[in-house]
Design a protein around this motif. Structure first.
Motif, PDB file in Angstrom:
ATOM      1  N   GLY A 228       0.814  -1.077  -0.084  1.00  0.00           N
ATOM      2  CA  GLY A 228       0.065  -0.013   0.011  1.00  0.00           C
ATOM      3  C   GLY A 228       0.841   1.097   0.122  1.00  0.00           C
ATOM      4  N   THR A 229       0.218   2.316  -0.008  1.00  0.00           N
ATOM      5  CA  THR A 229       0.924   3.695  -0.079  1.00  0.00           C
ATOM      6  C   THR A 229       0.590   4.577   1.098  1.00  0.00           C
ATOM      7  N   ALA A 230       1.413   5.353   1.547  1.00  0.00           N
ATOM      8  CA  ALA A 230       1.573   6.481   2.753  1.00  0.00           C
ATOM      9  C   ALA A 230       1.520   7.598   2.108  1.00  0.00           C
ATOM     10  N   ILE A 231       0.284   8.420   2.436  1.00  0.00           N
ATOM     11  CA  ILE A 231       0.302   9.886   1.910  1.00  0.00           C
ATOM     12  C   ILE A 231       0.898  10.735   2.942  1.00  0.00           C
ATOM     13  N   VAL A 232       1.824  11.661   2.769  1.00  0.00           N
ATOM     14  CA  VAL A 232       2.374  12.534   3.938  1.00  0.00           C
ATOM     15  C   VAL A 232       2.369  14.008   3.303  1.00  0.00           C
ATOM     16  N   TYR A 238       5.326  19.492  10.876  1.00  0.00           N
ATOM     17  CA  TYR A 238       5.428  18.217  11.540  1.00  0.00           C
ATOM     18  C   TYR A 238       5.794  17.358  10.500  1.00  0.00           C
ATOM     19  N   THR A 239       6.301  17.601   9.367  1.00  0.00           N
ATOM     20  CA  THR A 239       6.447  16.382   8.120  1.00  0.00           C
ATOM     21  C   THR A 239       7.394  15.409   8.585  1.00  0.00           C
ATOM     22  N   ALA A 240       8.592  16.131   9.032  1.00  0.00           N
ATOM     23  CA  ALA A 240       9.568  15.191   9.779  1.00  0.00           C
ATOM     24  C   ALA A 240       9.144  13.832  10.851  1.00  0.00           C
ATOM     25  N   ARG A 251       5.280   5.789  -0.687  1.00  0.00           N
ATOM     26  CA  ARG A 251       4.896   6.946  -0.348  1.00  0.00           C
ATOM     27  C   ARG A 251       4.532   8.008  -1.398  1.00  0.00           C
ATOM     28  N   LEU A 252       3.500   8.733  -1.090  1.00  0.00           N
ATOM     29  CA  LEU A 252       3.386  10.046  -1.879  1.00  0.00           C
ATOM     30  C   LEU A 252       3.019  11.164  -1.094  1.00  0.00           C
ATOM     31  N   SER A 253       3.646  12.380  -1.428  1.00  0.00           N
ATOM     32  CA  SER A 253       3.618  13.414  -0.521  1.00  0.00           C
ATOM     33  C   SER A 253       2.797  14.745  -1.388  1.00  0.00           C
TER      34      SER A 253
END
Length: 469
Positions: A228-232, A238-240, A251-253
């Motif tokens: 699966g994919t994490a979205i950030v 608080y991105t870090a 992951r996709l930002s």
């Protein structure tokens, strides 16, 4: 416990054996219902023949007391933690009815392994991103979307109970009012794509600070399915910390500096134009939502949709056709006056964003702001800072209503020589002043914005004022 169960989907019935298996319960005195159970309810007022009434228990209530009443209404099944003697109703005895509801939701979710699930959380923007995703995905295939505020440990399983074989997608909004809640609901929904929109100050009181909010919301990443994919968010402060909580390889930002971002942004009174950049191309569009914060919401929705496998053209079509939820920046005209209904809820970030939208409107601009709840010990300071910041905007009058109105006005006074902010303890007092304002500016175009936390019922004040026209 009165939880909304209004649904437009065809519900899948339950057998007695499925209920027993899902809840790990037992039928009292081996009395088992002979007919399928059409739906599971937690609201005793709507229970009828064919239903199972699940009796929740809280600190101040025990819905087990309503079981005799639902039996009189024709309901033949109750799910309870303790049996009720001498009652003509089938009783499924479970260890904990709250957990039993979660087990039922998880059981229904497991029945549809083909379902592609998006789970999202954040301090603000959840409802709007959810609506955008609903518009995008429902154009592709039948989609279940979290309704209203059914995003907690009770609401999420209630939504999962509505799943059926037609659904190809589900968009699940996950809220957090305490640590561990998102861990519990994310495990239940088993998302393919999950992510955080932002870390703000909503529910600040419950978590003791933004660090606690970040930890609670980051629980969502632990339950993304394999591959699966994490979205950030790329531009959150608080991105870090958020990125550090991600365990998925993919992951996709979104946002400035991210994989999905907007450029050439033009903010209009009731919409916005921008170029949407993605890893699969870029397109220009006009989004039917006002405010820079909604441009960011569109960036997030795009990232979630791309990660679940939707094409860019379908995403653009869905964004252009999307509509705001009720009470979310709804524009209502009455004669030459604009009323902006943003009364669904509020936190400090969304209050500032709504104020910016008001500055884009025509005529004499009036912001009517109710208290913001769930800020804990930071309440006075947060309202003070809000007044300080809003006093710098091009608004003609700001009206603060509620227990913290004085702090809001004090914050404005500390930052501005203009005496354009007025504090009222009650809506009745605020209404009198609003009527005077309208009389003074009756030959002038006016724009009003109403916003506050849900418990303030600012929509009541807006309706009362509109009735004066």
């Amino acid at each position: 416990m009165h939880t909304s169960t209004t649904s437009t989907v065809a519900l899948v019935p339950w057998s007695a054996q499925q209920l027993e298996q899902a809840t790990q319960g037992r039928w009292y005195l081996d009395r088992i219902p002979s007919h399928p159970i059409k739906r599971i309810l937690t609201d005793s007022r709507h229970a009828e023949a064919g239903d199972a009434f699940l009796a929740l228990k809280g600190e101040r209530f025990d819905a087990r007391n309503f079981v005799p009443q639902v039996a009189k209404q024709g309901c033949q099944v109750a799910i309870v933690s303790e049996p009720i003697e001498n009652l003509d109703i089938c009783q499924l005895i479970v260890a904990d009815t709250r957990l039993a509801l979660g087990h039922l939701g998880a059981y229904r979710r497991r029945e549809y392994p083909q379902l592609k699930v998006i789970a999202l959380t954040g301090s603000s923007g959840k409802t709007t991103v959810k609506e955008m995703l609903g518009s995008i995905l429902s154009r592709c295939a039948p989609t279940l979307v979290t309704r209203g505020n059914l995003n907690n440990d009770l609401g999420v399983p209630m939504m999962l109970l509505e799943l059926n074989a037609d659904h190809q997608y589900a968009v699940m909004e996950l809220g957090a009012s305490h640590a561990g809640e998102i861990d519990y609901t994310a495990q239940m929904v088993q998302p393919h794509v999950a992510g955080i929109l932002n870390i703000g100050t909503a529910h600040l009181g419950e978590f003791g600070g933004r660090d606690g909010i970040c930890r609670a919301k980051s629980e969502i990443y632990a339950h993304i399915q394999a591959n699966g994919t994490a979205i950030v968010p790329a531009a959150d402060d608080y991105t870090a910390q958020i990125t550090g909580a991600v365990v998925s390889k993919q992951r996709l930002s979104f946002g400035e500096g991210g994989d999905v971002y907007a450029s050439d942004i033009e903010l209009l009174a009731q919409s916005s134009r921008f170029v949407l950049h993605t890893p699969v191309g870029h397109r220009q569009l006009e989004l039917p939502f006002a405010g820079l914060h909604n441009v960011h919401n569109a960036e997030a929705a795009t990232a979630f949709a791309l990660a679940i496998g939707v094409g860019l053209e379908q995403i653009i079509d869905g964004l252009v056709a999307a509509k705001n939820a009720q009470g979310r920046l709804n524009f209502i005209y009455k004669r030459n006056t604009l009323f902006i209904d943003d009364t669904y809820n509020a936190n400090p970030s969304s209050m500032r964003a709504a104020a910016q939208v008001l500055t884009q409107q025509a005529g004499f601009k009036v912001m009517v702001m109710g208290d913001i709840g769930e800020l804990g010990d930071a309440s006075e300071q947060e309202h003070h800072d809000l007044g300080r910041d809003i006093s710098t905007l091009a608004l003609d009058v700001v009206i603060a209503v509620g227990a913290y109105a004085i702090q809001t006005a004090a914050g404005a006074a500390s930052n501005s020589a203009q005496n354009n902010i007025h504090a009222f303890a009650t809506q009745a007092d605020a209404l009198k002043y609003l009527i005077q304002l309208i009389d003074q500016h009756q030959h002038q175009q006016m724009s009003f914005l109403f916003k506050g936390s849900r418990f303030t019922h600012m929509e009541t004040l807006m309706t009362d004022l509109m009735e004066k026209f």
